[in-house]
Design a protein around this motif. Structure first.
Motif, PDB file in Angstrom:
ATOM      1  N   ARG A   8       0.847  -1.191   0.000  1.00 57.74           N
ATOM      2  CA  ARG A   8       0.000   0.000   0.000  1.00 57.74           C
ATOM      3  C   ARG A   8       0.880   1.238   0.000  1.00 57.74           C
ATOM      4  O   ARG A   8       1.798   1.374   0.810  1.00 57.74           O
ATOM      5  CB  ARG A   8      -0.918   0.018   1.216  1.00 57.74           C
TER       6      ARG A   8
ATOM      7  N   THR B  32       0.913   5.223   0.515  1.00 57.34           N
ATOM      8  CA  THR B  32       0.192   6.366   1.088  1.00 57.34           C
ATOM      9  C   THR B  32       0.926   7.645   0.710  1.00 57.34           C
ATOM     10  O   THR B  32       2.138   7.762   0.912  1.00 57.34           O
ATOM     11  CB  THR B  32       0.108   6.248   2.622  1.00 57.34           C
TER      12      THR B  32
ATOM     13  N   GLN C 234      -3.498   5.015  -1.328  1.00 60.85           N
ATOM     14  CA  GLN C 234      -4.214   5.897  -0.416  1.00 60.85           C
ATOM     15  C   GLN C 234      -3.619   7.282  -0.648  1.00 60.85           C
ATOM     16  O   GLN C 234      -2.670   7.699   0.022  1.00 60.85           O
ATOM     17  CB  GLN C 234      -4.036   5.450   1.042  1.00 60.85           C
TER      18      GLN C 234
ATOM     19  N   ALA D 155      -8.232   6.060  -3.955  1.00 58.82           N
ATOM     20  CA  ALA D 155      -7.985   4.884  -3.113  1.00 58.82           C
ATOM     21  C   ALA D 155      -8.189   3.593  -3.890  1.00 58.82           C
ATOM     22  O   ALA D 155      -8.931   3.532  -4.872  1.00 58.82           O
ATOM     23  CB  ALA D 155      -8.914   4.904  -1.898  1.00 58.82           C
TER      24      ALA D 155
ATOM     25  N   LYS E 257      -9.610  12.318  -2.685  1.00 59.13           N
ATOM     26  CA  LYS E 257      -8.984  11.095  -2.185  1.00 59.13           C
ATOM     27  C   LYS E 257      -9.058  10.034  -3.280  1.00 59.13           C
ATOM     28  O   LYS E 257     -10.132   9.787  -3.844  1.00 59.13           O
ATOM     29  CB  LYS E 257      -9.698  10.601  -0.927  1.00 59.13           C
TER      30      LYS E 257
ATOM     31  N   THR F 277      -4.147  11.461  -1.191  1.00 60.02           N
ATOM     32  CA  THR F 277      -4.971  12.659  -1.051  1.00 60.02           C
ATOM     33  C   THR F 277      -4.331  13.787  -1.857  1.00 60.02           C
ATOM     34  O   THR F 277      -3.109  13.937  -1.877  1.00 60.02           O
ATOM     35  CB  THR F 277      -5.113  13.093   0.418  1.00 60.02           C
TER      36      THR F 277
END
Length: 203
Positions: free
Chosen positions: A10, A12, A63, A94, A92, A65
Motif C-alpha cells: 500500500r 500512502t 491511499q 484509493a 482522495k 490525497t
C-alpha cells in the motif's frame, strides 16, 4: 510504502498544491463538460476500446490525497474566460482499481450571467464512487440594487437543475425578467417577454 506477505503493498501519499496553475484544452463552449478522470477528447493514441475497457487492478493499493493549500486555490486558465478561475481541491484516490472521492470547488468568483454582474458564492462538484455522475451544489448571487436574487444549482453534472429565489419574493418568470431586463414582466414589450419565456424554456 507498506508491504505485507499476504496482500498487495500500500502506497500512502499526500499531495498539497500551492501556487498551482492549470491550463485547459481549447474546447468549444457548447462541448459537454470534461470528465474529472479519463476524457477521450484530450487523449492521444488511444483506441475507443481502450477508453471504454474495464480498468485493470494496479500492483499496489493507493491511499492518495490531493488538496490545495488553505487560502491558495489552484488557478485555471482557459481561453473562454479572461480571469483565471480559482479552484479548491479536496480529493482522495484509493484502492488498486482507482476510486476517486471528494470535492472540486470554486469559491467567491465574479462572473457575468446573461450580461448581468453576479458572483459565484460557491460551486462544488462532489465525486462519489457510488454515484454514476458527480453531484452539484452551487449558489450564484446577482448584484442588483433593488432585489436580492440567487440561483441555486443542484442535481448532478448529467442532470443539473436550478432554483431561482429572490427577496422580495417573485416567481421564476419575474426573476428572469429582472435578470435579463431589470424590469417586471408587465413592463416589457412583446419581444422582450418572448425572450424571457424562451430563456426560461432553454434553462
Amino acid at each position: 510504502l507498506e508491504t505485507w506477505l499476504t496482500r498487495k503493498p500500500r502506497l500512502t501519499l499526500a499531495v498539497v498544491m500551492k501556487e498551482t496553475q492549470l491550463e485547459l484544452p481549447k474546447l468549444k463552449i457548447d462541448d459537454p463538460l470534461p470528465q474529472f478522470l479519463l476524457d477521450g477528447r484530450i487523449q492521444r493514441g488511444l483506441l475507443v476500446t481502450e477508453l471504454n475497457a474495464e480498468p485493470k487492478p494496479l500492483p499496489v493499493e493507493l491511499q492518495v490525497t490531493v488538496a490545495t493549500a488553505q487560502g491558495s486555490p489552484a488557478r485555471i486558465i482557459t481561453h473562454q474566460i479572461a480571469e483565471p478561475v480559482p479552484l479548491d481541491l479536496d480529493l482522495k484516490i484509493a484502492g488498486d482499481v482507482l476510486q476517486t472521492s471528494g470535492t472540486v470547488a470554486i469559491n467567491r468568483y465574479d462572473v457575468s450571467f446573461f450580461k448581468k454582474k453576479a458572483f459565484i458564492d460557491h460551486l462544488k462538484i462532489v465525486l462519489d464512487p457510488a454515484s454514476d455522475s458527480p453531484g452539484l451544489d452551487g449558489l450564484f448571487v446577482f448584484k442588483d440594487p433593488d432585489y436580492k436574487i440567487q440561483m441555486k444549482l443542484q442535481g448532478t453534472i448529467d442532470r443539473p437543475f436550478y432554483v431561482l429565489e429572490s427577496q422580495p419574493v417573485r416567481n421564476s418568470n419575474e426573476i428572469l425578467s429582472m435578470i435579463l431586463y431589470g424590469k417586471e414582466p408587465d413592463l416589457l414589450d412583446e419581444e422582450s417577454q418572448a425572450s424571457v419565456d424562451e430563456t426560461r424554456a432553454a434553462m
